[in-house]
Design a protein around this motif. Structure first.
Motif, PDB file in Angstrom:
ATOM      1  N   GLU A 195      34.242  41.665  27.173  1.00 30.69           N
ATOM      2  CA  GLU A 195      34.385  40.523  28.073  1.00 30.69           C
ATOM      3  C   GLU A 195      34.949  40.948  29.430  1.00 30.69           C
ATOM      4  OE1 GLU A 195      33.284  37.575  27.855  1.00 30.69           O
ATOM      5  OE2 GLU A 195      32.631  37.595  25.753  1.00 30.69           O
ATOM      6  N   VAL A 196      35.884  41.875  29.422  1.00 28.28           N
ATOM      7  CA  VAL A 196      36.474  42.310  30.694  1.00 28.28           C
ATOM      8  C   VAL A 196      35.463  43.084  31.536  1.00 28.28           C
ATOM      9  CG1 VAL A 196      38.277  43.720  31.764  1.00 28.28           C
ATOM     10  CG2 VAL A 196      38.824  42.295  29.797  1.00 28.28           C
ATOM     11  N   VAL A 197      34.715  43.997  30.919  1.00 29.05           N
ATOM     12  CA  VAL A 197      33.747  44.750  31.722  1.00 29.05           C
ATOM     13  C   VAL A 197      32.614  43.848  32.199  1.00 29.05           C
ATOM     14  CG1 VAL A 197      34.317  46.976  30.675  1.00 29.05           C
ATOM     15  CG2 VAL A 197      32.462  45.621  29.704  1.00 29.05           C
ATOM     16  N   ALA A 198      32.246  42.855  31.399  1.00 37.14           N
ATOM     17  CA  ALA A 198      31.226  41.914  31.855  1.00 37.14           C
ATOM     18  C   ALA A 198      31.732  41.117  33.049  1.00 37.14           C
ATOM     19  CB  ALA A 198      30.823  40.970  30.717  1.00 37.14           C
ATOM     20  N   ALA A 199      33.001  40.688  32.994  1.00 32.51           N
ATOM     21  CA  ALA A 199      33.578  39.943  34.111  1.00 32.51           C
ATOM     22  C   ALA A 199      33.616  40.800  35.367  1.00 32.51           C
ATOM     23  CB  ALA A 199      34.983  39.458  33.751  1.00 32.51           C
TER      24      ALA A 199
ATOM     25  N   TRP B 115      32.082  44.023  36.072  1.00 32.38           N
ATOM     26  CA  TRP B 115      30.922  44.769  36.553  1.00 32.38           C
ATOM     27  C   TRP B 115      29.631  43.968  36.575  1.00 32.38           C
ATOM     28  CZ3 TRP B 115      32.557  48.418  39.305  1.00 32.38           C
ATOM     29  CH2 TRP B 115      33.713  49.123  38.969  1.00 32.38           C
ATOM     30  N   GLU B 116      29.546  42.900  35.805  1.00 28.80           N
ATOM     31  CA  GLU B 116      28.330  42.087  35.840  1.00 28.80           C
ATOM     32  C   GLU B 116      28.477  40.872  36.755  1.00 28.80           C
ATOM     33  OE1 GLU B 116      27.024  41.082  31.907  1.00 28.80           O
ATOM     34  OE2 GLU B 116      27.245  43.152  31.179  1.00 28.80           O
ATOM     35  N   ARG B 117      29.717  40.340  36.852  1.00 27.73           N
ATOM     36  CA  ARG B 117      29.921  39.136  37.662  1.00 27.73           C
ATOM     37  C   ARG B 117      30.790  39.371  38.886  1.00 27.73           C
ATOM     38  NH1 ARG B 117      30.638  37.358  32.350  1.00 27.73           N
ATOM     39  NH2 ARG B 117      32.888  37.023  32.601  1.00 27.73           N
ATOM     40  N   GLY B 118      31.367  40.563  39.020  1.00 27.79           N
ATOM     41  CA  GLY B 118      32.167  40.886  40.188  1.00 27.79           C
ATOM     42  C   GLY B 118      33.462  40.110  40.278  1.00 27.79           C
ATOM     43  N   GLU B 119      34.018  39.692  39.141  1.00 22.72           N
ATOM     44  CA  GLU B 119      35.240  38.891  39.146  1.00 22.72           C
ATOM     45  C   GLU B 119      36.475  39.785  39.273  1.00 22.72           C
ATOM     46  OE1 GLU B 119      35.135  36.534  35.603  1.00 22.72           O
ATOM     47  OE2 GLU B 119      33.336  35.443  36.201  1.00 22.72           O
ATOM     48  N   ASN B 120      37.562  39.192  39.699  1.00 22.74           N
ATOM     49  CA  ASN B 120      38.828  39.908  39.861  1.00 22.74           C
ATOM     50  C   ASN B 120      39.574  39.889  38.532  1.00 22.74           C
ATOM     51  OD1 ASN B 120      41.297  40.982  40.503  1.00 22.74           O
ATOM     52  ND2 ASN B 120      41.773  39.526  42.133  1.00 22.74           N
ATOM     53  N   ILE B 121      39.480  40.979  37.795  1.00 25.43           N
ATOM     54  CA  ILE B 121      40.078  41.014  36.451  1.00 25.43           C
ATOM     55  C   ILE B 121      41.586  41.214  36.489  1.00 25.43           C
ATOM     56  CG2 ILE B 121      37.959  41.797  35.328  1.00 25.43           C
ATOM     57  CD1 ILE B 121      39.275  44.628  35.255  1.00 25.43           C
TER      58      ILE B 121
END
Length: 245
Positions: A120-124, A126-132
């Motif tokens: 879930e973190v890598v999808a957030a 690297w796929e959605r460009g979110e600020n983790i």
């Protein structure tokens, strides 16, 4: 008799695109990699973690990269993701607090959900460009991976998880980790995406090679779209350097 080495160690970082792509290939070749290797998160420590490392006599081997190297990394990552057909939205990091996702991952591991939370973190990122590094983003990752969001976002204030995180970075210091991803098995060490097959040939010679697609035509001068917009608008320096390989 020659004693077999202990389990391999994999040092990874949510910050690094090379870590993301290496683990992606590793799991394609060895689907049970998360249970067959010992994983250690690695990140730029905040003042509190840094002070705890100093108390143990440990250092942080990684040296922040130059602007020129960071620009190269942007271009190189675009080539890699286009070659592998992986969707990507380049994240822009502004004053990141890397303890948030990495200590959160330790909390997820404690709860038996390390792998789904990692996904879930890598999808957030690297796929959605979110600020983790934003707690609300990490809370969403926790909820989607079947975890209590408060348990994960509260990891930065959990003394036991803080101590566990310091131990991970101390282990990296003792293993001479200077960049990510980094694999160690016995006396053998492998740094970077392009050393993964060498590790697999040694550790799991029966496993298929990591899947690397044929070269696709790419614009080598290009950048991931979001990063290109930042660079051309003059805002390049808002994306922090370092920590990526």
């Amino acid at each position: 008799m020659t004693r077999a080495p202990a389990r391999p160690r994999l040092f990874f970082s949510f910050r690094s695109p090379y870590s993301w792509l290496t683990i992606r290939r590793l799991r394609a070749a060895v689907p049970q990699a998360f249970t067959e290797l010992d994983l250690f998160p690695y990140w730029d420590p905040d003042a509190r973690t840094g002070a705890a490392l100093d108390e143990r006599g440990a250092e942080f081997h990684y040296v922040q990269m130059s602007r020129a190297k960071h620009l190269y990394l942007l271009m190189d990552t675009k080539r890699l993701v286009q070659r592998e057909g992986v969707p990507m939205a380049w994240p822009i990091d502004v004053d990141p607090h890397w303890e948030v996702p990495h200590l959160g991952w330790l909390a997820a591991r404690r709860a038996g959900r390390a792998e789904p939370f990692y996904d879930e973190v890598v999808a957030a990122r690297w796929e959605r460009g979110e600020n983790i590094c934003e707690p609300k983003v990490v809370a969403g990752c926790a909820e989607r991976s079947g975890l209590d969001p408060e348990l994960v976002t509260g990891a930065v204030d959990d003394p036991q998880l803080r101590a566990e995180g310091v131990a991970c970075l101390e282990r990296a210091y003792l293993d001479d980790v200077f960049g990510i991803p980094y694999l160690k098995w016995g006396r053998h060490r492998f740094w970077g995406l392009d050393r993964l097959d060498g590790f697999l040939r040694l550790w799991r010679p029966d496993a298929p090679p990591s899947p690397v697609p044929a070269d696709a035509e790419t614009d080598d001068a290009g950048l991931p779209d979001r990063a290109e917009a930042i660079v051309t608008s003059g805002g390049y320096d808002t994306d922090t350097t370092g920590g990526c390989g």
